[in-house]
Motif scaffolding. Sequence first.
Motif, PDB file in Angstrom:
ATOM      1  N   ILE A 319       0.777  -1.140   0.113  1.00 61.09           N
ATOM      2  CA  ILE A 319      -0.027   0.094  -0.005  1.00 61.09           C
ATOM      3  C   ILE A 319       0.958   1.340  -0.084  1.00 61.09           C
ATOM      4  CG2 ILE A 319      -1.745   1.255   1.298  1.00 61.09           C
ATOM      5  CD1 ILE A 319      -2.849  -1.320   2.577  1.00 61.09           C
ATOM      6  N   SER A 320       1.708   1.300   0.906  1.00 66.03           N
ATOM      7  CA  SER A 320       2.744   2.585   0.978  1.00 66.03           C
ATOM      8  C   SER A 320       3.395   2.740  -0.175  1.00 66.03           C
ATOM      9  CB  SER A 320       3.808   2.105   2.085  1.00 66.03           C
ATOM     10  OG  SER A 320       3.384   1.945   3.246  1.00 66.03           O
ATOM     11  N   LEU A 321       3.832   1.725  -1.118  1.00 70.79           N
ATOM     12  CA  LEU A 321       4.636   1.676  -2.311  1.00 70.79           C
ATOM     13  C   LEU A 321       3.653   2.427  -3.340  1.00 70.79           C
ATOM     14  CD1 LEU A 321       7.401   1.220  -3.524  1.00 70.79           C
ATOM     15  CD2 LEU A 321       6.532  -0.947  -4.200  1.00 70.79           C
ATOM     16  N   SER A 322       2.434   1.810  -3.355  1.00 74.24           N
ATOM     17  CA  SER A 322       1.502   2.446  -4.434  1.00 74.24           C
ATOM     18  C   SER A 322       1.165   3.898  -4.055  1.00 74.24           C
ATOM     19  CB  SER A 322       0.418   1.599  -4.471  1.00 74.24           C
ATOM     20  OG  SER A 322      -0.865   1.857  -3.757  1.00 74.24           O
ATOM     21  N   VAL A 323       0.946   4.166  -2.831  1.00 70.42           N
ATOM     22  CA  VAL A 323       0.740   5.608  -2.473  1.00 70.42           C
ATOM     23  C   VAL A 323       1.813   6.455  -2.813  1.00 70.42           C
ATOM     24  CG1 VAL A 323       0.379   7.065  -0.293  1.00 70.42           C
ATOM     25  CG2 VAL A 323      -1.122   5.171  -0.851  1.00 70.42           C
ATOM     26  N   LYS A 324       3.122   5.992  -2.573  1.00 72.00           N
ATOM     27  CA  LYS A 324       4.195   6.839  -3.010  1.00 72.00           C
ATOM     28  C   LYS A 324       4.537   6.891  -4.521  1.00 72.00           C
ATOM     29  CE  LYS A 324       8.722   8.127  -1.899  1.00 72.00           C
ATOM     30  NZ  LYS A 324       8.620   9.598  -2.488  1.00 72.00           N
ATOM     31  N   ASN A 325       4.178   5.798  -5.229  1.00 68.50           N
ATOM     32  CA  ASN A 325       4.238   5.980  -6.757  1.00 68.50           C
ATOM     33  C   ASN A 325       3.341   6.948  -7.248  1.00 68.50           C
ATOM     34  OD1 ASN A 325       6.319   4.230  -6.718  1.00 68.50           O
ATOM     35  ND2 ASN A 325       5.163   2.404  -7.206  1.00 68.50           N
ATOM     36  N   GLN A 326       2.079   6.995  -6.615  1.00 67.34           N
ATOM     37  CA  GLN A 326       1.043   7.543  -7.187  1.00 67.34           C
ATOM     38  C   GLN A 326       0.991   9.285  -6.756  1.00 67.34           C
ATOM     39  OE1 GLN A 326      -2.643   5.347  -7.556  1.00 67.34           O
ATOM     40  NE2 GLN A 326      -3.945   7.014  -8.082  1.00 67.34           N
ATOM     41  N   PHE A 327       1.264   9.342  -5.535  1.00 66.38           N
ATOM     42  CA  PHE A 327       1.185  10.832  -4.948  1.00 66.38           C
ATOM     43  C   PHE A 327       2.514  11.391  -4.370  1.00 66.38           C
ATOM     44  CE2 PHE A 327      -2.750   8.396  -4.068  1.00 66.38           C
ATOM     45  CZ  PHE A 327      -3.579   9.178  -4.710  1.00 66.38           C
ATOM     46  N   ASP A 328       3.228  10.449  -4.455  1.00 64.75           N
ATOM     47  CA  ASP A 328       4.974  11.051  -3.961  1.00 64.75           C
ATOM     48  C   ASP A 328       4.601  11.494  -2.657  1.00 64.75           C
ATOM     49  OD1 ASP A 328       7.579  10.898  -3.917  1.00 64.75           O
ATOM     50  OD2 ASP A 328       7.483  13.157  -4.683  1.00 64.75           O
ATOM     51  N   VAL A 329       3.842  10.846  -1.635  1.00 66.32           N
ATOM     52  CA  VAL A 329       3.601  10.911  -0.324  1.00 66.32           C
ATOM     53  C   VAL A 329       3.984   9.513   0.373  1.00 66.32           C
ATOM     54  CG1 VAL A 329       1.915  11.416   1.578  1.00 66.32           C
ATOM     55  CG2 VAL A 329       1.954  12.456  -0.537  1.00 66.32           C
ATOM     56  N   LYS A 330       4.939   9.910   1.428  1.00 67.96           N
ATOM     57  CA  LYS A 330       5.287   8.544   2.500  1.00 67.96           C
ATOM     58  C   LYS A 330       4.302   8.391   3.359  1.00 67.96           C
ATOM     59  CE  LYS A 330       9.739   6.956   4.104  1.00 67.96           C
ATOM     60  NZ  LYS A 330       9.574   6.756   5.267  1.00 67.96           N
ATOM     61  N   LEU A 331       3.756   7.130   3.779  1.00 65.27           N
ATOM     62  CA  LEU A 331       2.934   6.818   4.619  1.00 65.27           C
ATOM     63  C   LEU A 331       3.630   6.274   5.962  1.00 65.27           C
ATOM     64  CD1 LEU A 331      -0.038   5.047   2.987  1.00 65.27           C
ATOM     65  CD2 LEU A 331      -0.114   7.355   3.622  1.00 65.27           C
ATOM     66  N   LYS A 332       3.366   6.530   7.160  1.00 64.20           N
ATOM     67  CA  LYS A 332       3.844   5.938   8.384  1.00 64.20           C
ATOM     68  C   LYS A 332       2.931   5.122   9.051  1.00 64.20           C
ATOM     69  CE  LYS A 332       6.215   7.573  12.476  1.00 64.20           C
ATOM     70  NZ  LYS A 332       5.879   8.329  13.489  1.00 64.20           N
ATOM     71  N   ILE A 333       3.474   4.032   9.597  1.00 60.00           N
ATOM     72  CA  ILE A 333       2.685   2.970  10.186  1.00 60.00           C
ATOM     73  C   ILE A 333       2.225   3.526  11.583  1.00 60.00           C
ATOM     74  CG2 ILE A 333       2.550   0.820  11.173  1.00 60.00           C
ATOM     75  CD1 ILE A 333       3.844  -0.446   8.684  1.00 60.00           C
ATOM     76  N   GLU A 334       1.119   3.466  11.860  1.00 62.61           N
ATOM     77  CA  GLU A 334       0.734   4.040  13.273  1.00 62.61           C
ATOM     78  C   GLU A 334       0.992   3.006  14.710  1.00 62.61           C
ATOM     79  OE1 GLU A 334      -2.425   5.109  16.010  1.00 62.61           O
ATOM     80  OE2 GLU A 334      -3.340   6.024  14.267  1.00 62.61           O
ATOM     81  N   PRO A 335       0.572   1.819  14.384  1.00 64.24           N
ATOM     82  CA  PRO A 335       0.522   0.878  15.516  1.00 64.24           C
ATOM     83  C   PRO A 335       2.186   0.704  15.856  1.00 64.24           C
ATOM     84  CG  PRO A 335      -0.495  -0.199  13.883  1.00 64.24           C
ATOM     85  CD  PRO A 335      -0.661   1.345  13.270  1.00 64.24           C
ATOM     86  N   ARG A 336       2.193  -0.051  16.918  1.00 66.43           N
ATOM     87  CA  ARG A 336       3.691  -0.338  17.227  1.00 66.43           C
ATOM     88  C   ARG A 336       4.043  -2.054  16.590  1.00 66.43           C
ATOM     89  NH1 ARG A 336       6.418  -0.929  23.252  1.00 66.43           N
ATOM     90  NH2 ARG A 336       8.587  -1.778  22.417  1.00 66.43           N
ATOM     91  N   ILE A 337       4.886  -2.310  16.032  1.00 73.15           N
ATOM     92  CA  ILE A 337       5.396  -3.674  15.630  1.00 73.15           C
ATOM     93  C   ILE A 337       6.315  -4.140  16.673  1.00 73.15           C
ATOM     94  CG2 ILE A 337       6.325  -4.920  13.354  1.00 73.15           C
ATOM     95  CD1 ILE A 337       5.627  -2.223  11.919  1.00 73.15           C
ATOM     96  N   TYR A 338       5.837  -5.534  17.187  1.00 77.38           N
ATOM     97  CA  TYR A 338       6.669  -5.912  18.083  1.00 77.38           C
ATOM     98  C   TYR A 338       7.035  -7.412  17.897  1.00 77.38           C
ATOM     99  CZ  TYR A 338       8.882  -6.651  22.577  1.00 77.38           C
ATOM    100  OH  TYR A 338       9.828  -6.865  23.561  1.00 77.38           O
ATOM    101  N   PRO A 339       8.301  -8.060  18.056  1.00 80.55           N
ATOM    102  CA  PRO A 339       9.319  -7.366  18.099  1.00 80.55           C
ATOM    103  C   PRO A 339       9.593  -6.536  16.692  1.00 80.55           C
ATOM    104  CG  PRO A 339       9.674  -9.846  18.636  1.00 80.55           C
ATOM    105  CD  PRO A 339       8.518  -9.654  17.972  1.00 80.55           C
ATOM    106  N   GLU A 340      10.183  -5.541  16.926  1.00 79.08           N
ATOM    107  CA  GLU A 340      10.370  -4.591  15.745  1.00 79.08           C
ATOM    108  C   GLU A 340      11.196  -5.114  14.512  1.00 79.08           C
ATOM    109  OE1 GLU A 340      11.897  -0.484  16.868  1.00 79.08           O
ATOM    110  OE2 GLU A 340      10.442  -0.773  18.708  1.00 79.08           O
TER     111      GLU A 340
END
Length: 340
Positions: A319-340
């Motif tokens: 999803i992030s890659l396609s948003v980056k390609n289409q809008f040149d905007v970077k998405l940041k994941i909100e929840p914590r990923i554990y272990p990172e």
Amino acid sequence: MQWQKDIDLTHKNSFGFPAIADHFAEVDQIEDLESVLDSVEKNGWPLLILGGGSNLVLREKIPGAVLSVATQGLNILADNEHTAIIEVGAGENWHGFITQLLQKGLHGLENLALIPGSVGAAPVQNIGAYGVEIADCFHSLTAYDRINKELVQLGKDECQFGYRDSLFKSDAKGRYIIWTVRFSLSTVFTPKIGYKGISDHLDALGIVEPSAYQVYQAVCDIRMGKLPLPTELGNAGSFFENPIVTESTYQRLKAQFPDIVAYPDKAGHFKLAAGWLIDRAGWKGCRVGEVGVYDKQALVLVNYGQGLATDLLKLAEDISLSVKNQFDVKLKIEPRIYPE
Ligand code: EPU
């Protein structure tokens, strides 16, 4: 204080991802907290503090220790004609707490009804919805400081609240264990219904001067319509933050996509609706195996039951890659990923 070994956390995270914790303990007494932290230190274990597990992507094996804070109770510390300071245990359920406040006639947090999770987790990401965030009514909190090994009181400024951000996610990540939280609430209800979703909802019901209960109910109804209940469909609310961009980026996007949804943010910046970007990129309602994008709100990723963290993170990356390609905007994941 005894550790429980090889504990299944499937029902302790709102995505419902299968995860086994090497060691698990639940504490509601300071002596027990000190004793488990002592053994964490002696063994050199990584430590996860688990709240309601509603903003978390858990991988299958959780090494070291998982600690759940179970402090309960709601006390009124001080009140006068217009305001009351209340203290609540970190282990209390957030929505249950909001409902109790309504019953006691204490106001300010109605717009945050039905947010899943625990009271202790709320300050960590400064939870917010429908034009209110907890920083608006926050007074102070008591936390255990793992460096100086003592209970400390932290005031609002010290907590460094920002958009889905605080001291506990940034400068002091892992240092404090939130034990109780204090809020300064009003005994007089002033509706905060500037957020379009709420005003539209109340207008449709013909409500002009809503009561606290009507605002609470409106928020519950709107959330139920847009966000899946974790007990029915695994999710962690918004999976990405709404990206904050400069005015020139916003103008570039607006010229190209006139219907883009954005809100003016801090000086010269705009907050883009990530849900709109993901929706426009064609992801809404997409299912990839056991995970997918919710069909009523593209910002919410879901687990249909048998998914794993790795499946979801792969989807998030696509999803992030396609948003980056289409809008040149970077998405940041909100929840914590554990272990990172
Ligand atoms: N939109 C779309 N398509 C979608 C989803 C959204 O076009 O599939 C557009 C719509 O125009 C909509 C706008 O995006 O008006 C904003 O959507 P919404 O009002 O649902 O809010 P949001 O920006 O997606 C944020 C918070 C939510 C919070 C709501 C209401 C973040 C990351 N999310 O969502 O918080 O409940 O506003 O205040 O800030 C959470 O953090 O887990 C969470 C659910």
